[in-house]
Design a protein around this motif. Structure first.
Motif, PDB file in Angstrom:
ATOM      1  N   ALA A   1      61.925 -19.107  18.909  1.00  0.00           N
ATOM      2  CA  ALA A   1      63.316 -19.325  19.315  1.00  0.00           C
ATOM      3  C   ALA A   1      64.136 -19.892  18.157  1.00  0.00           C
ATOM      4  O   ALA A   1      65.292 -19.490  17.949  1.00  0.00           O
ATOM      5  N   LEU A   2      63.549 -20.803  17.406  1.00  0.00           N
ATOM      6  CA  LEU A   2      64.253 -21.388  16.261  1.00  0.00           C
ATOM      7  C   LEU A   2      64.632 -20.307  15.246  1.00  0.00           C
ATOM      8  O   LEU A   2      65.722 -20.338  14.655  1.00  0.00           O
ATOM      9  N   LEU A   3      63.740 -19.344  15.060  1.00  0.00           N
ATOM     10  CA  LEU A   3      64.040 -18.239  14.138  1.00  0.00           C
ATOM     11  C   LEU A   3      65.154 -17.352  14.699  1.00  0.00           C
ATOM     12  O   LEU A   3      66.071 -16.964  13.977  1.00  0.00           O
ATOM     13  N   LEU A   4      65.070 -17.050  15.975  1.00  0.00           N
ATOM     14  CA  LEU A   4      66.076 -16.190  16.599  1.00  0.00           C
ATOM     15  C   LEU A   4      67.438 -16.871  16.687  1.00  0.00           C
ATOM     16  O   LEU A   4      68.479 -16.200  16.700  1.00  0.00           O
TER      17      LEU A   4
ATOM     18  N   ARG B   1      82.740 -26.845  22.306  1.00  0.00           N
ATOM     19  CA  ARG B   1      81.591 -27.559  21.766  1.00  0.00           C
ATOM     20  C   ARG B   1      80.310 -26.961  22.339  1.00  0.00           C
ATOM     21  O   ARG B   1      80.159 -26.863  23.557  1.00  0.00           O
ATOM     22  N   VAL B   2      79.394 -26.561  21.465  1.00  0.00           N
ATOM     23  CA  VAL B   2      78.136 -25.953  21.892  1.00  0.00           C
ATOM     24  C   VAL B   2      76.979 -26.817  21.403  1.00  0.00           C
ATOM     25  O   VAL B   2      76.857 -27.082  20.207  1.00  0.00           O
ATOM     26  N   ARG B   3      76.133 -27.265  22.341  1.00  0.00           N
ATOM     27  CA  ARG B   3      74.974 -28.091  22.008  1.00  0.00           C
ATOM     28  C   ARG B   3      73.711 -27.455  22.574  1.00  0.00           C
ATOM     29  O   ARG B   3      73.686 -27.059  23.736  1.00  0.00           O
ATOM     30  N   VAL B   4      72.680 -27.377  21.735  1.00  0.00           N
ATOM     31  CA  VAL B   4      71.412 -26.774  22.155  1.00  0.00           C
ATOM     32  C   VAL B   4      70.284 -27.729  21.797  1.00  0.00           C
ATOM     33  O   VAL B   4      70.183 -28.180  20.655  1.00  0.00           O
ATOM     34  N   MET B   5      69.433 -28.035  22.780  1.00  0.00           N
ATOM     35  CA  MET B   5      68.265 -28.883  22.545  1.00  0.00           C
ATOM     36  C   MET B   5      66.996 -28.122  22.891  1.00  0.00           C
ATOM     37  O   MET B   5      66.854 -27.589  23.994  1.00  0.00           O
ATOM     38  N   LEU B   6      66.074 -28.070  21.930  1.00  0.00           N
ATOM     39  CA  LEU B   6      64.765 -27.458  22.134  1.00  0.00           C
ATOM     40  C   LEU B   6      63.692 -28.527  22.011  1.00  0.00           C
ATOM     41  O   LEU B   6      63.886 -29.558  21.343  1.00  0.00           O
ATOM     42  N   GLY B   7      62.530 -28.267  22.599  1.00  0.00           N
ATOM     43  CA  GLY B   7      61.426 -29.198  22.459  1.00  0.00           C
ATOM     44  C   GLY B   7      60.883 -29.199  21.047  1.00  0.00           C
ATOM     45  O   GLY B   7      60.877 -28.164  20.363  1.00  0.00           O
ATOM     46  N   ASP B   8      60.429 -30.352  20.590  1.00  0.00           N
ATOM     47  CA  ASP B   8      59.797 -30.449  19.272  1.00  0.00           C
ATOM     48  C   ASP B   8      58.417 -29.795  19.377  1.00  0.00           C
ATOM     49  O   ASP B   8      57.553 -30.269  20.117  1.00  0.00           O
TER      50      ASP B   8
ATOM     51  N   ASP C   1      85.628 -25.818  27.446  1.00  0.00           N
ATOM     52  CA  ASP C   1      85.468 -27.044  26.661  1.00  0.00           C
ATOM     53  C   ASP C   1      84.081 -27.224  26.057  1.00  0.00           C
ATOM     54  O   ASP C   1      83.956 -27.638  24.914  1.00  0.00           O
ATOM     55  N   GLU C   2      83.031 -26.940  26.846  1.00  0.00           N
ATOM     56  CA  GLU C   2      81.695 -27.185  26.311  1.00  0.00           C
ATOM     57  C   GLU C   2      80.626 -26.318  26.953  1.00  0.00           C
ATOM     58  O   GLU C   2      80.761 -25.857  28.085  1.00  0.00           O
ATOM     59  N   ILE C   3      79.581 -26.116  26.170  1.00  0.00           N
ATOM     60  CA  ILE C   3      78.375 -25.422  26.615  1.00  0.00           C
ATOM     61  C   ILE C   3      77.192 -26.260  26.158  1.00  0.00           C
ATOM     62  O   ILE C   3      77.157 -26.710  25.015  1.00  0.00           O
ATOM     63  N   GLY C   4      76.240 -26.493  27.038  1.00  0.00           N
ATOM     64  CA  GLY C   4      75.054 -27.262  26.678  1.00  0.00           C
ATOM     65  C   GLY C   4      73.796 -26.572  27.173  1.00  0.00           C
ATOM     66  O   GLY C   4      73.780 -26.005  28.268  1.00  0.00           O
ATOM     67  N   VAL C   5      72.740 -26.607  26.365  1.00  0.00           N
ATOM     68  CA  VAL C   5      71.465 -25.985  26.725  1.00  0.00           C
ATOM     69  C   VAL C   5      70.354 -26.990  26.442  1.00  0.00           C
ATOM     70  O   VAL C   5      70.204 -27.454  25.311  1.00  0.00           O
ATOM     71  N   LEU C   6      69.599 -27.333  27.474  1.00  0.00           N
ATOM     72  CA  LEU C   6      68.460 -28.244  27.333  1.00  0.00           C
ATOM     73  C   LEU C   6      67.221 -27.547  27.876  1.00  0.00           C
ATOM     74  O   LEU C   6      67.108 -27.316  29.085  1.00  0.00           O
ATOM     75  N   VAL C   7      66.303 -27.186  26.988  1.00  0.00           N
ATOM     76  CA  VAL C   7      65.112 -26.431  27.370  1.00  0.00           C
ATOM     77  C   VAL C   7      63.933 -26.891  26.515  1.00  0.00           C
ATOM     78  O   VAL C   7      64.092 -27.685  25.588  1.00  0.00           O
ATOM     79  N   TYR C   8      62.767 -26.357  26.833  1.00  0.00           N
ATOM     80  CA  TYR C   8      61.637 -26.503  25.920  1.00  0.00           C
ATOM     81  C   TYR C   8      61.720 -25.432  24.835  1.00  0.00           C
ATOM     82  O   TYR C   8      61.744 -25.741  23.656  1.00  0.00           O
ATOM     83  N   ALA C   9      61.760 -24.173  25.248  1.00  0.00           N
ATOM     84  CA  ALA C   9      61.815 -23.081  24.275  1.00  0.00           C
ATOM     85  C   ALA C   9      63.062 -22.216  24.440  1.00  0.00           C
ATOM     86  O   ALA C   9      63.747 -21.905  23.474  1.00  0.00           O
ATOM     87  N   GLY C  10      63.356 -21.808  25.682  1.00  0.00           N
ATOM     88  CA  GLY C  10      64.529 -20.967  25.911  1.00  0.00           C
ATOM     89  C   GLY C  10      64.448 -19.639  25.183  1.00  0.00           C
ATOM     90  O   GLY C  10      65.470 -19.104  24.747  1.00  0.00           O
ATOM     91  N   LEU C  11      63.233 -19.100  25.076  1.00  0.00           N
ATOM     92  CA  LEU C  11      63.061 -17.868  24.299  1.00  0.00           C
ATOM     93  C   LEU C  11      63.856 -16.717  24.898  1.00  0.00           C
ATOM     94  O   LEU C  11      64.439 -15.907  24.167  1.00  0.00           O
ATOM     95  N   PHE C  12      63.905 -16.639  26.220  1.00  0.00           N
ATOM     96  CA  PHE C  12      64.665 -15.560  26.868  1.00  0.00           C
ATOM     97  C   PHE C  12      66.137 -15.637  26.478  1.00  0.00           C
ATOM     98  O   PHE C  12      66.821 -14.620  26.327  1.00  0.00           O
ATOM     99  N   PHE C  13      66.632 -16.853  26.318  1.00  0.00           N
ATOM    100  CA  PHE C  13      68.016 -17.091  25.932  1.00  0.00           C
ATOM    101  C   PHE C  13      68.228 -16.669  24.476  1.00  0.00           C
ATOM    102  O   PHE C  13      69.219 -16.022  24.139  1.00  0.00           O
ATOM    103  N   ALA C  14      67.271 -17.056  23.628  1.00  0.00           N
ATOM    104  CA  ALA C  14      67.380 -16.746  22.198  1.00  0.00           C
ATOM    105  C   ALA C  14      67.308 -15.244  21.938  1.00  0.00           C
ATOM    106  O   ALA C  14      67.881 -14.745  20.967  1.00  0.00           O
TER     107      ALA C  14
END
Length: 239
Positions: free
Chosen positions: A157-160, A124-131, A93-106
């Protein structure tokens, strides 16, 4: 019941009880027997303690909460990559990611393929990164001893994540909250990567939790995820 479109009679038939029993639960605040509490909590996908705060003795609530712990790793890096892939592949049903950068994930193309496949299947896939411009990011970078390196990681991470960001069904947002944990949500399971002052997330523990009725350990992390989502803002084209 209203949210699920259930009448008193319909619920009584589901539970095989007299409709008057259901009415008493509602109008007289009667507490159902344990087996009915379990059935109702499962039916409505909420905790027994949410519906009947005084029904469960604390000792039982503590024991049930301990059962929500699937695995604990002393460092995030200790969790095998196959376990990460297996967990995200299980999403229905859903996947959520809440991190600052999550570069390893990206940087993990295997995880990227899974998210793309799941989004196309309707998950539903939601990803939150730090500003990266937020003061909290600068402070966290200083705490980890990398200065503005954390902001740079977020931009990388945003680029990847570009391919994922362009995929329908995958939502990206930026948050400005102080994270005490990075949180990964897969249906009723969570990975909670604790944050420790002076340590990078990869060196901090990670908890694998599975939400079960009556447990009180996993729910606050899930609620925290949703609270940050509500405060976060969608990515712009320039981000």
């Amino acid at each position: 019941m209203a949210e699920h479109g259930l009448t008193n009679l319909a619920l009584a038939e589901e539970l095989d009880v007299n409709v008057k029993t259901v009415v008493r639960w509602i109008t007289e605040s009667r507490i159902p027997y344990p087996r009915y509490r379990y059935q109702l909590a499962t039916r409505f996908k909420v905790d027994e303690s949410y519906l009947w705060p005084d029904a469960l003795p604390r000792s039982r609530a503590v024991a049930v909460s301990q059962s929500e712990i699937v695995q604990v790793y002393p460092h995030r890096a200790d969790m095998p990559r196959d376990d990460w892939l297996r967990l995200f592949k299980s999403a229905q049903d859903e996947i959520g990611v809440l991190v600052y950068a999550g570069l390893f994930f990206a940087e993990d193309t295997g995880l990227e393929r899974i998210l793309l496949k799941k989004a196309k299947a309707g998950v539903r896939v939601r990803v939150m990164l730090g500003d990266p411009s937020d003061a909290h990011i600068a402070e966290r970078g200083e705490e980890e001893g990398i200065g503005d390196g954390l902001a740079s990681k977020i931009r990388n991470a945003l680029l990847l994540f570009r391919k994922l960001r362009e995929t329908e069904g995958i939502e990206f947002r930026l948050h400005r909250t102080v994270l005490y944990n990075s949180i990964y949500v897969v249906d009723d399971q969570l990975l909670v990567n604790t944050h420790i002052y002076g340590l990078a997330a990869a060196r901090a523990p990670i908890w694998h939790l599975k939400k079960i009725p009556g447990g009180e350990l996993a729910a606050p992390y899930r609620e925290s995820f949703e609270a940050v989502w509500d405060l976060s803002v969608p990515l712009s084209e320039e981000d």
